[in-house]
Each structure stands twice: as structure tokens, then as C-alpha cells.
Scaffold this active site. Structure first.
Site, PDB file in Angstrom:
ATOM      1  N   SER A 141     -25.879 -49.017  35.409  1.00 48.79           N
ATOM      2  CA  SER A 141     -24.730 -48.135  35.219  1.00 48.79           C
ATOM      3  C   SER A 141     -24.113 -47.821  36.572  1.00 48.79           C
ATOM      4  O   SER A 141     -24.779 -47.294  37.465  1.00 48.79           O
ATOM      5  CB  SER A 141     -25.168 -46.839  34.523  1.00 48.79           C
ATOM      6  OG  SER A 141     -24.070 -45.972  34.347  1.00 48.79           O
ATOM      7  N   GLY A 142     -22.842 -48.188  36.735  1.00 46.47           N
ATOM      8  CA  GLY A 142     -22.140 -47.940  37.986  1.00 46.47           C
ATOM      9  C   GLY A 142     -20.866 -47.164  37.753  1.00 46.47           C
ATOM     10  O   GLY A 142     -20.542 -46.779  36.627  1.00 46.47           O
ATOM     11  N   LYS A 143     -20.134 -46.953  38.830  1.00 48.43           N
ATOM     12  CA  LYS A 143     -18.900 -46.170  38.741  1.00 48.43           C
ATOM     13  C   LYS A 143     -17.855 -46.851  37.863  1.00 48.43           C
ATOM     14  O   LYS A 143     -17.154 -46.192  37.091  1.00 48.43           O
ATOM     15  CB  LYS A 143     -18.329 -45.947  40.149  1.00 48.43           C
ATOM     16  CG  LYS A 143     -17.026 -45.149  40.158  1.00 48.43           C
ATOM     17  CD  LYS A 143     -16.472 -45.031  41.569  1.00 48.43           C
ATOM     18  CE  LYS A 143     -15.119 -44.309  41.551  1.00 48.43           C
ATOM     19  NZ  LYS A 143     -14.519 -44.229  42.903  1.00 48.43           N
ATOM     20  N   GLU A 144     -17.761 -48.177  37.963  1.00 50.33           N
ATOM     21  CA  GLU A 144     -16.684 -48.883  37.275  1.00 50.33           C
ATOM     22  C   GLU A 144     -17.124 -49.616  36.015  1.00 50.33           C
ATOM     23  O   GLU A 144     -16.283 -49.983  35.198  1.00 50.33           O
ATOM     24  CB  GLU A 144     -16.008 -49.869  38.231  1.00 50.33           C
ATOM     25  CG  GLU A 144     -15.298 -49.188  39.391  1.00 50.33           C
ATOM     26  CD  GLU A 144     -14.360 -50.115  40.122  1.00 50.33           C
ATOM     27  OE1 GLU A 144     -14.448 -51.331  39.905  1.00 50.33           O
ATOM     28  OE2 GLU A 144     -13.527 -49.627  40.901  1.00 50.33           O
ATOM     29  N   ASP A 189     -22.255 -61.377  38.876  1.00 50.11           N
ATOM     30  CA  ASP A 189     -21.104 -60.522  39.184  1.00 50.11           C
ATOM     31  C   ASP A 189     -19.973 -61.292  39.865  1.00 50.11           C
ATOM     32  O   ASP A 189     -19.767 -61.209  41.075  1.00 50.11           O
ATOM     33  CB  ASP A 189     -21.519 -59.327  40.040  1.00 50.11           C
ATOM     34  CG  ASP A 189     -20.446 -58.236  40.039  1.00 50.11           C
ATOM     35  OD1 ASP A 189     -19.357 -58.479  39.466  1.00 50.11           O
ATOM     36  OD2 ASP A 189     -20.680 -57.164  40.606  1.00 50.11           O
ATOM     37  N   ASP A 235     -18.125 -61.339  46.613  1.00 52.30           N
ATOM     38  CA  ASP A 235     -18.955 -60.137  46.738  1.00 52.30           C
ATOM     39  C   ASP A 235     -20.422 -60.534  46.785  1.00 52.30           C
ATOM     40  O   ASP A 235     -21.289 -59.869  46.210  1.00 52.30           O
ATOM     41  CB  ASP A 235     -18.690 -59.192  45.563  1.00 52.30           C
ATOM     42  CG  ASP A 235     -19.290 -57.805  45.777  1.00 52.30           C
ATOM     43  OD1 ASP A 235     -19.451 -57.405  46.950  1.00 52.30           O
ATOM     44  OD2 ASP A 235     -19.612 -57.134  44.778  1.00 52.30           O
ATOM     45  N   VAL A 294     -20.618 -50.477  33.047  1.00 57.28           N
ATOM     46  CA  VAL A 294     -21.973 -50.313  32.527  1.00 57.28           C
ATOM     47  C   VAL A 294     -22.391 -51.650  31.936  1.00 57.28           C
ATOM     48  O   VAL A 294     -21.604 -52.304  31.247  1.00 57.28           O
ATOM     49  CB  VAL A 294     -22.043 -49.236  31.431  1.00 57.28           C
ATOM     50  CG1 VAL A 294     -23.481 -49.024  30.974  1.00 57.28           C
ATOM     51  CG2 VAL A 294     -21.457 -47.926  31.915  1.00 57.28           C
TER      52      VAL A 294
END
EC number: 2.7.11.1
Length: 290
Positions: A84-87, A231, A214, A89
Site C-alpha cells: 500500500s503506497g501513496k498512489e 513496476d 524507475d 494499492v
């Protein structure tokens, strides 16, 4: 500017389920028989309870999309949260006996300005308007295409389907347990791993005409004693104006990690190995703007 309305999960989960399934039932493709509808309802209930326990809140449209994947038999069930991240899930799910990773972008907190920058330089996409909905759908479509292309060339999860702000892909792990990240591994043959990773970066660039964008020890998993790139949301085609600055940054990140593992690595040499060219100082200067 159009935007999704973020609506918290109702205190009464039964009310939430009723409302969402009423909307789903209005669509012809989701006219389910009674027994299957009952089965789906229980899975939806568990999913909402898990979200509530994890303090995760999605807008109604996202929940509709996730439930439609169950109703349409694209997925069998959602099992739990992997990351779960800021931008975004990432959920673990199943499709029959196969595990899937389901990446859900948070509509309310995505960095649309950054997304637009990566999309607008990609000739595969032509955004005439810049509404949030269009941007996030294009972003998911871009990641879907990138994964499809990458997984044919190197070790990367295969993208299965995309719908609005949701992306479904193969789950990288062992019997439902996520594969570890490269950063968490100990006592590997680091020379071997560096060689495989640099070969993968080169193949991605030459054959896939892609730059990861990234890449680091955080976005490489280890499965069956092989690195797996994950990712690809920031990945760009090699014709993109940011492709080479991003590739330089990838080379810097990879060499920084492997030097800590006492592997002889220079980012300029790695870049030349991948592209066959020396680094352009203008491209290197652009890294600060990324």
C-alpha cells in the site's frame, strides 16, 4: 475538471453492498444466476471488511470496477493487500488456481502532473484533454502495454487486463507468498545478478525499445534465483524525450546498489553497454528535473 467523487465505505457494509450490486445488476453482462450472485456477495463482503480493517478507502467507481472483475469471472476472489503506497494499492487475488496481482491507482492522491509529463511525450497516446479520468486511464493503459512488451523479452509479470484505474497482472511469488525484493536478499552471487540485470536492461532497450525509468533494488524481485523486473508505470519508449535521462538514472541506481555489494560497476560504462553511446551531458543534466 472532471473528477471521481471519493466516498468512504458505509458504516453498514450491507448497505454498501446493496447499492454497489444494484448498480452492477443494471448492466446486462452482469445478470448473474442466484447461486453465483450469492457467492460473489460473500466475497465482496469480505473484501469490504478487509478494506475497512486496513483503513483503505476507495471511491464508489473503483469499488464497482473491482466487483465487476468478480462478477465477470475475471477473478475468483481478492485475498489481501500486498503493498500500500501513496498512489496505488496492490492486492493479491486468485483466478482459479492462479494468483494475480491487482494494482489499484488511488484517484484522489495520484500525481497527475507527473503522469501527464510521461504520457504526453509518448507517441502511443494523444490526450486532447487533461481530465483526471483520461490521465489515469492512459497511465494504466501505458503500464499495461509496457508490461506486455517487457514480459515477452525479460523476466517481468505478464499483464492480464486493465479496466479504468485497475491493472491485473501475474503474481510474482511462491504459492501466494510474494517474492522478496532484491534489497532484502543476502548472500547472493552478486556478480551473477549484476550480469543478468544489465543484460535485461540492454534487451529491454534494444528489443523492447523501452526504458524502465524507475529501476532499483526496490523494483526487482527474486524468484527461482532470477531477478524479475516489476513496476513499469514510469517506463517509456526509447523515442520519449525523457528516455535517456531516465536510463541514466536507472544506471546510477543499479550501480550504487551493486557497488555496496562490492561489484565493480560504473554507471557511465553501464549506459554505454546498453545504448552503445556515451552519455550526453544534456541528458545527464536533465536528471535533476525528473
Amino acid at each position: 475538471m472532471s473528477c471521481y467523487k471519493v466516498m468512504p465505505i458505509a458504516k453498514n457494509i450491507d448497505d454498501e453492498l446493496y447499492e454497489l450490486n444494484k448498480l452492477l445488476s443494471e448492466k446486462e453482462e452482469f445478470q448473474l444466476d442466484r447461486e453465483y450472485q450469492k457467492e460473489i456477495l460473500e466475497k465482496e463482503r469480505k473484501f469490504l471488511e478487509d478494506l475497512k480493517t486496513a483503513n483503505e478507502v476507495f471511491d464508489k467507481r473503483t469499488l464497482m470496477t473491482l466487483f465487476s472483475l468478480l462478477a465477470g469471472k475475471h477473478l475468483t476472489e481478492y485475498i489481501g493487500i500486498v503493498n500500500s503506497g501513496k498512489e496505488a494499492v496492490v492486492f493479491k487475488a486468485r483466478k482459479g488456481k492462479f494468483y494475480r496481482a491487482v494494482k489499484v491507482y488511488r484517484v484522489a492522491t495520484c500525481d497527475f502532473k507527473t503522469m501527464s509529463k510521461y504520457i504526453q511525450g509518448d507517441p502511443r497516446f494523444h490526450l486532447r484533454k487533461s481530465s483526471r479520468r483520461q490521465i489515469i486511464h492512459a497511465w494504466v493503459e501505458k503500464e499495461f502495454r509496457n508490461l506486455r512488451r517487457a514480459s515477452e523479452i525479460i523476466n517481468a509479470p505478464k499483464a492480464r487486463l486493465r479496466r479504468e484505474n485497475v491493472l491485473v497482472m501475474d503474481f510474482v511469488g511462491y504459492r501466494g507468498i510474494p517474492a522478496p525484493k532484491l534489497k532484502d536478499m543476502q548472500d547472493l552471487d552478486w556478480e551473477k545478478y549484476f550480469k543478468i540485470i544489465k543484460e535485461s536492461m540492454k534487451k529491454l532497450y534494444e528489443e523492447g525499445e523501452l526504458v524502465h525509468g524507475d529501476l532499483s533494488e526496490y523494483n526487482i524481485l527474486v524468484k527461482d534465483d532470477e531477478p524479475v523486473f516489476i513496476d513499469f508505470s514510469q517506463s517509456v519508449i526509447t523515442q520519449h524525450p525523457l528516455a535517456h535521462p531516465l536510463l541514466i538514472r536507472d544506471c546510477i541506481n543499479i550501480c550504487n546498489f551493486f557497488r555496496r555489494k562490492r561489484v565493480d560497476c560504473n554507471y557511465k560504462d553501464l549506459y554505454k553497454y546498453i545504448t552503445g553511446k556515451e552519455i550526453d551531458p544534456i541528458d545527464e543534466a536533465m536528471i535533476k528535473q525528473l
